[in-house]
Design a protein around this motif. Sequence first.
Motif, PDB file in Angstrom:
ATOM      1  N   GLY A 249     -29.451 -17.288  32.821  1.00 18.50           N
ATOM      2  CA  GLY A 249     -29.102 -16.224  34.104  1.00 18.50           C
ATOM      3  C   GLY A 249     -29.110 -14.626  34.476  1.00 18.50           C
ATOM      4  N   TYR A 250     -28.714 -14.097  33.115  1.00 17.31           N
ATOM      5  CA  TYR A 250     -28.030 -12.579  33.604  1.00 17.31           C
ATOM      6  C   TYR A 250     -29.388 -11.917  33.615  1.00 17.31           C
ATOM      7  CZ  TYR A 250     -24.275 -14.280  30.575  1.00 17.31           C
ATOM      8  OH  TYR A 250     -23.229 -15.877  30.148  1.00 17.31           O
ATOM      9  N   ARG A 251     -28.873 -10.993  34.253  1.00 23.87           N
ATOM     10  CA  ARG A 251     -30.231 -10.217  34.772  1.00 23.87           C
ATOM     11  C   ARG A 251     -29.889  -8.957  33.543  1.00 23.87           C
ATOM     12  NH1 ARG A 251     -27.773  -5.817  36.982  1.00 23.87           N
ATOM     13  NH2 ARG A 251     -25.044  -5.292  38.081  1.00 23.87           N
ATOM     14  N   GLY A 252     -29.303  -8.581  33.126  1.00 21.92           N
ATOM     15  CA  GLY A 252     -29.238  -7.607  32.135  1.00 21.92           C
ATOM     16  C   GLY A 252     -28.126  -7.930  31.237  1.00 21.92           C
ATOM     17  N   VAL A 253     -28.187  -6.749  29.676  1.00 21.54           N
ATOM     18  CA  VAL A 253     -27.301  -6.812  28.354  1.00 21.54           C
ATOM     19  C   VAL A 253     -26.612  -5.785  28.253  1.00 21.54           C
ATOM     20  CG1 VAL A 253     -28.861  -8.202  27.941  1.00 21.54           C
ATOM     21  CG2 VAL A 253     -29.735  -6.463  27.165  1.00 21.54           C
ATOM     22  N   LEU A 254     -25.408  -5.980  27.651  1.00 16.39           N
ATOM     23  CA  LEU A 254     -25.293  -5.196  27.273  1.00 16.39           C
ATOM     24  C   LEU A 254     -24.555  -5.227  25.825  1.00 16.39           C
ATOM     25  CD1 LEU A 254     -21.865  -2.931  28.195  1.00 16.39           C
ATOM     26  CD2 LEU A 254     -20.801  -5.295  28.129  1.00 16.39           C
ATOM     27  N   THR A 255     -24.248  -2.977  25.121  1.00 15.75           N
ATOM     28  CA  THR A 255     -24.601  -3.838  23.752  1.00 15.75           C
ATOM     29  C   THR A 255     -23.942  -2.465  23.643  1.00 15.75           C
ATOM     30  OG1 THR A 255     -25.465  -3.913  22.203  1.00 15.75           O
ATOM     31  CG2 THR A 255     -26.395  -2.674  22.988  1.00 15.75           C
ATOM     32  N   GLY A 326     -21.879 -12.934  35.840  1.00 14.83           N
ATOM     33  CA  GLY A 326     -22.550 -13.343  34.856  1.00 14.83           C
ATOM     34  C   GLY A 326     -23.627 -12.274  34.851  1.00 14.83           C
ATOM     35  N   ALA A 327     -23.332 -11.241  35.613  1.00 17.34           N
ATOM     36  CA  ALA A 327     -24.524  -9.570  35.701  1.00 17.34           C
ATOM     37  C   ALA A 327     -25.092  -9.803  34.664  1.00 17.34           C
ATOM     38  CB  ALA A 327     -24.360  -9.011  36.617  1.00 17.34           C
ATOM     39  N   TRP A 328     -23.991  -9.536  33.515  1.00 23.49           N
ATOM     40  CA  TRP A 328     -24.522  -8.913  31.666  1.00 23.49           C
ATOM     41  C   TRP A 328     -24.209 -10.177  30.931  1.00 23.49           C
ATOM     42  CZ3 TRP A 328     -26.818  -4.341  31.789  1.00 23.49           C
ATOM     43  CH2 TRP A 328     -26.766  -3.577  33.506  1.00 23.49           C
TER      44      TRP A 328
END
Length: 527
Positions: A249-255, A326-328
């Motif tokens: 259920g995340y809205r985006g990914v961080l890398t 829980g956004a990223w």
Amino acid sequence: MVVAAFVGHAGGQSVVFSNLRFLRYSRAWRGGRRGDPGFQAGAGRRTCGCGTRRRGARVRVRSGNGGFDRHRACRAAGYGYGAGTPGARSGGYAGHVRPADGRVRPPDRSRVAEGQAGAGGHDGTHSAGDGRPANLLPRPDRSHRRSRAAERGPRAAAATSIRLHPAEAGPIALISASRARACREAIRQGFPWRAIADTPTPVDRHVSLAGELGARSAWIKRDDISGVKHGGNKLRKLEFLLADALEGGYRGVLTYGAVGSNHILSTAHAARSLGLDCCGIVRPQPPTPYVEETLRCHLLLGTRLVAVTDPEATERERERMLAEGGAWYEVPLGGSSALGCLGYVCGALELAEQVKAGECPAPDLIYLPCGSSGSTLGLDLGLSLAGLPTRMVAARVVSESMMPMSRVRSLAGQLRQLLDGVCPLPEDEPLSRVEFRTEFLGTGYALPTDEALAAIEFMKQETNTQLEYTYSGKGAAAMLSDGRKGRHKDLNVLFWNTYNSRPAPAGLPPLIREGLPEVIRASLPPA
């Protein structure tokens, strides 16, 4: 502290660069052998990997699918390859718990099924080994996904056909195409997976290359065209990692990566195709010709980039973003976690199917570049599962300080533990078929070498293959060097092309250098 930013000037999309300091991972790793690979994160930090949804998440345990159960248990309890809770201390991985006494025990599945952290589990507040119940949060409503799944109908039940006891696996021998396919489907059904790459990628024969190498035959595995809009080796890993982000259920990914990182660009393309935002924390790199085009692609895609030059600033920015409820979802450097490595386990099984179908002979040697090592580790295990006796030459393109071999071996152990119970694991030692080579690195990451430049020119002229000197050119240099030394006599040689050869999309917005922070400008070639 953010002191400079530039905003995109096409279509209202923006890219934000925070003028922070240099990126470097600050993790505590504990090496180990099979059964105790022992990845461990420092106290008060999240581990990189598949990432938990949030602390105390409720778990559904499905009988008969050990890999899927362990994956869920890891995410809920906050340990293993994806502990995503502040303050959690990771111990073990893939469904194993490392309590305070340091011993590894299997998790208490009954307690996990009741929504509690197992013995030694964590809820983000309790220390390792207390075993107290987690603070449960309701699962997000994803009934719309169930509706779409019902419309598509049930998935083919291929997993049960390859659940063998280790004694039944027998000596190494090439398995049938149907069994390789069943093993690949078992992995995709046992873990979150979403089709992103255009696979299988072709295997092309090149007679002129075989003549130069002195080999019986020479082949190129075309992962450079693995995607319709953007190719390269990262898409196979992202099929598992981004599917996990969607399930959580995340809205985006961080890398993470360098300013011109192909990994961040691949992640941005794939994330956008799935409706996810993408943020990359970028470090400076030597100027290369493709950095400006990469940044212009990010402008078009709407990627958010944070430029850093310091590990402490990196950690602060990372903690700030991951604390956003829980956004990223965190994708590790290069996509190389145990979950991401599954992409190249499936890639090796795909090659085995092509061998059985007569598209190419079983390769005696595979050459490829090795950075964060996820592709190498996945192929190593996948070739063993397929029964292919192929050896691998991995040309390292990063220094030992950036990716220590102890970390590579630990990740290899985590990968095998993750697949325990999903596929019949081979008896050979991890990495026993891999020869890591360092002499083609040169003076550092993203810096050209004479051998790499010569290999790029040769491959372009003789095979019409496009390479670059950060990764694939150095892998090709290792292959050509060995061929000229007579190593390939009577061998079938395969070069696994991990580069993206798809052209950049049309209509890229211009890049205005005056608005960029110094760390970004320093990574661009002269105008």
